[in-house]
Scaffold this motif. Sequence first.
Motif, PDB file in Angstrom:
ATOM      1  N   LEU A 188      37.274 -15.602  26.081  1.00 10.15           N
ATOM      2  CA  LEU A 188      35.969 -16.410  25.870  1.00 10.15           C
ATOM      3  C   LEU A 188      35.173 -16.608  27.243  1.00 10.15           C
ATOM      4  CD1 LEU A 188      36.427 -19.226  23.370  1.00 10.15           C
ATOM      5  CD2 LEU A 188      35.766 -17.190  22.889  1.00 10.15           C
ATOM      6  N   GLU A 189      33.785 -16.557  27.343  1.00  7.58           N
ATOM      7  CA  GLU A 189      33.092 -16.886  28.336  1.00  7.58           C
ATOM      8  C   GLU A 189      32.178 -18.037  28.092  1.00  7.58           C
ATOM      9  OE1 GLU A 189      31.027 -13.098  30.060  1.00  7.58           O
ATOM     10  OE2 GLU A 189      31.789 -12.585  27.994  1.00  7.58           O
ATOM     11  N   CYS A 190      32.644 -19.273  28.533  1.00 10.43           N
ATOM     12  CA  CYS A 190      32.070 -20.526  28.360  1.00 10.43           C
ATOM     13  C   CYS A 190      30.926 -21.048  29.474  1.00 10.43           C
ATOM     14  CB  CYS A 190      33.003 -21.646  28.082  1.00 10.43           C
ATOM     15  SG  CYS A 190      34.371 -21.362  26.729  1.00 10.43           S
TER      16      CYS A 190
ATOM     17  N   ALA B  12      32.118 -14.673  22.737  1.00  9.39           N
ATOM     18  CA  ALA B  12      33.160 -14.290  22.395  1.00  9.39           C
ATOM     19  C   ALA B  12      33.719 -12.648  22.470  1.00  9.39           C
ATOM     20  CB  ALA B  12      33.718 -14.890  20.920  1.00  9.39           C
ATOM     21  N   ASN B  13      34.584 -12.382  23.076  1.00  8.65           N
ATOM     22  CA  ASN B  13      34.625 -10.784  23.277  1.00  8.65           C
ATOM     23  C   ASN B  13      35.999 -10.565  22.446  1.00  8.65           C
ATOM     24  OD1 ASN B  13      33.136  -9.671  25.908  1.00  8.65           O
ATOM     25  ND2 ASN B  13      33.616 -11.931  26.184  1.00  8.65           N
ATOM     26  N   VAL B  14      35.899  -9.924  21.522  1.00  8.04           N
ATOM     27  CA  VAL B  14      36.940  -9.496  20.735  1.00  8.04           C
ATOM     28  C   VAL B  14      37.287  -8.009  20.559  1.00  8.04           C
ATOM     29  CG1 VAL B  14      37.495  -9.673  17.993  1.00  8.04           C
ATOM     30  CG2 VAL B  14      35.961 -11.408  18.944  1.00  8.04           C
TER      31      VAL B  14
ATOM     32  N   GLN C 289      38.672  -1.316  22.433  1.00 10.67           N
ATOM     33  CA  GLN C 289      37.293  -1.559  22.537  1.00 10.67           C
ATOM     34  C   GLN C 289      36.773  -2.744  22.077  1.00 10.67           C
ATOM     35  OE1 GLN C 289      34.921   0.225  24.314  1.00 10.67           O
ATOM     36  NE2 GLN C 289      33.879  -1.639  23.936  1.00 10.67           N
ATOM     37  N   ARG C 290      36.008  -3.461  23.016  1.00 12.31           N
ATOM     38  CA  ARG C 290      35.824  -4.986  22.735  1.00 12.31           C
ATOM     39  C   ARG C 290      34.208  -5.188  22.261  1.00 12.31           C
ATOM     40  NH1 ARG C 290      33.300  -7.976  27.831  1.00 12.31           N
ATOM     41  NH2 ARG C 290      33.686  -6.396  29.310  1.00 12.31           N
ATOM     42  N   THR C 291      33.887  -5.965  21.479  1.00  7.05           N
ATOM     43  CA  THR C 291      32.514  -6.258  21.166  1.00  7.05           C
ATOM     44  C   THR C 291      32.377  -7.625  21.726  1.00  7.05           C
ATOM     45  OG1 THR C 291      32.968  -7.127  18.975  1.00  7.05           O
ATOM     46  CG2 THR C 291      32.105  -4.816  19.154  1.00  7.05           C
ATOM     47  N   GLU C 292      31.046  -8.046  22.230  1.00  6.81           N
ATOM     48  CA  GLU C 292      30.878  -9.349  22.382  1.00  6.81           C
ATOM     49  C   GLU C 292      29.615 -10.147  21.465  1.00  6.81           C
ATOM     50  OE1 GLU C 292      29.735  -9.531  26.671  1.00  6.81           O
ATOM     51  OE2 GLU C 292      29.078 -11.357  26.480  1.00  6.81           O
ATOM     52  N   LEU C 293      30.247 -11.335  20.882  1.00  2.70           N
ATOM     53  CA  LEU C 293      29.662 -12.130  20.101  1.00  2.70           C
ATOM     54  C   LEU C 293      28.654 -13.120  20.996  1.00  2.70           C
ATOM     55  CD1 LEU C 293      32.335 -12.527  17.447  1.00  2.70           C
ATOM     56  CD2 LEU C 293      30.198 -11.116  16.999  1.00  2.70           C
TER      57      LEU C 293
ATOM     58  N   SER D  91      23.358  -1.970  23.032  1.00  2.00           N
ATOM     59  CA  SER D  91      24.499  -1.528  23.278  1.00  2.00           C
ATOM     60  C   SER D  91      25.241  -2.283  24.596  1.00  2.00           C
ATOM     61  CB  SER D  91      24.557  -0.035  23.599  1.00  2.00           C
ATOM     62  OG  SER D  91      23.618   0.024  24.822  1.00  2.00           O
ATOM     63  N   LYS D  92      26.560  -2.365  24.752  1.00  2.00           N
ATOM     64  CA  LYS D  92      27.053  -3.482  25.813  1.00  2.00           C
ATOM     65  C   LYS D  92      26.601  -2.756  27.180  1.00  2.00           C
ATOM     66  CE  LYS D  92      29.809  -6.324  27.910  1.00  2.00           C
ATOM     67  NZ  LYS D  92      28.904  -7.132  28.510  1.00  2.00           N
ATOM     68  N   GLU D  93      26.013  -3.783  27.972  1.00  2.00           N
ATOM     69  CA  GLU D  93      25.526  -3.400  29.303  1.00  2.00           C
ATOM     70  C   GLU D  93      26.734  -3.500  30.136  1.00  2.00           C
ATOM     71  OE1 GLU D  93      25.733  -7.487  28.679  1.00  2.00           O
ATOM     72  OE2 GLU D  93      24.755  -6.114  27.734  1.00  2.00           O
TER      73      GLU D  93
END
Length: 308
Positions: free
Chosen positions: A21-23, A207-209, A221-225, A274-276
């Motif tokens: 998590l990035e808070c 949230a990175n999952v 491979q993650r996605t970022e929500l 797409s993720k930067e």
Amino acid sequence: MTAPAAGPPAQDGEYEAVIGLECHVQLRTASKAFTAAATEFGAPPNTLIDAYTLGLPGSLPVLCGRAVELALRLGLACGCRIALRSEFARKNYFYPDLPKGYQISQYDAPLCQGGALPFMLNGQRREVCLIRIHLEEDAGKNLHAADGRASLIDFNRAGVPLCEVVSEPELRSAEEAAEYLRAVRRLVRFLGVSDGNMEEGSLRCDANVSLRRRGTTALGQRTELKNINSFKHVQKAIEHEIARQTAILRAGGQVAAETRGWDAQRGTSRSQRSKESAHDYRYFPEPDLLPVEPSAELIAELRAALPE
Ligand code: ADP
Ligand code: MG
């Protein structure tokens, strides 16, 4: 790949979820991070602004010392290594809510590194390590008219001081991620660093999952929500994402590196972009601010003032 229905199974026997998590924590200061404009919540639009907030030519940043102290207080409470010299960097991107065309953040020399946050999950003690806590400024807020014919921008929030608390990818379930976020809120409130109010946006999280086969250690491979505005939705959004990725992997597909926006009303997420990568932002040292060099006395003073 069509999105699967939300809901269980949150975890699959074959795959393990990996979450970081990035808070973003809004620091409780009276003025903005780099200018004297006020930070109060709920003021009429564009009343808490000045030349610097609007990025007008010739205006220069002046660092808010209180913001540094609050971020240090949080870093000390988490047992982070405090940098005796940290630097600000410009993160360049183009968006209407970012009047300067860049966000002042920290890149390769953050204020705090390492550390950990303990919390309880179902009666058991857990501890999640932190990668870093750094200082940055918030952006303004875009408001879109219901008829889609106009967008308005409120710059009151632009330049408000934040610290970003970045966890290691050590969370293993949606429930655990939500509990960790609750622990972040409790801590920042207890320390008086932030009011931690998610409804007012003073605590936000991305949230990175990713998933990986059980028993393996390499990260998938993650996605970022993004756009997650409550504890309930942190959990829902992550559960949904785990189910979505599980369906993709089971079908032999590949998870795309992307940023997805959570739609709380529909209970689903959509690809935003797409993720930067870091190089897309052309980070470079902020030339208008000196490095932050907290003295040993200040650090000792802040450490001594920590509550139990
Ligand atoms: P960025 O700023 O591009 O999002 P960072 O390296 O700062 O990238 O990582 C941000 C967050 O992503 C951290 O909380 C980290 O734990 C998490 N993370 C990184 N890789 C993964 C992964 N493969 N799966 C889940 N979370 C991850
Ligand atoms: Mg990120």
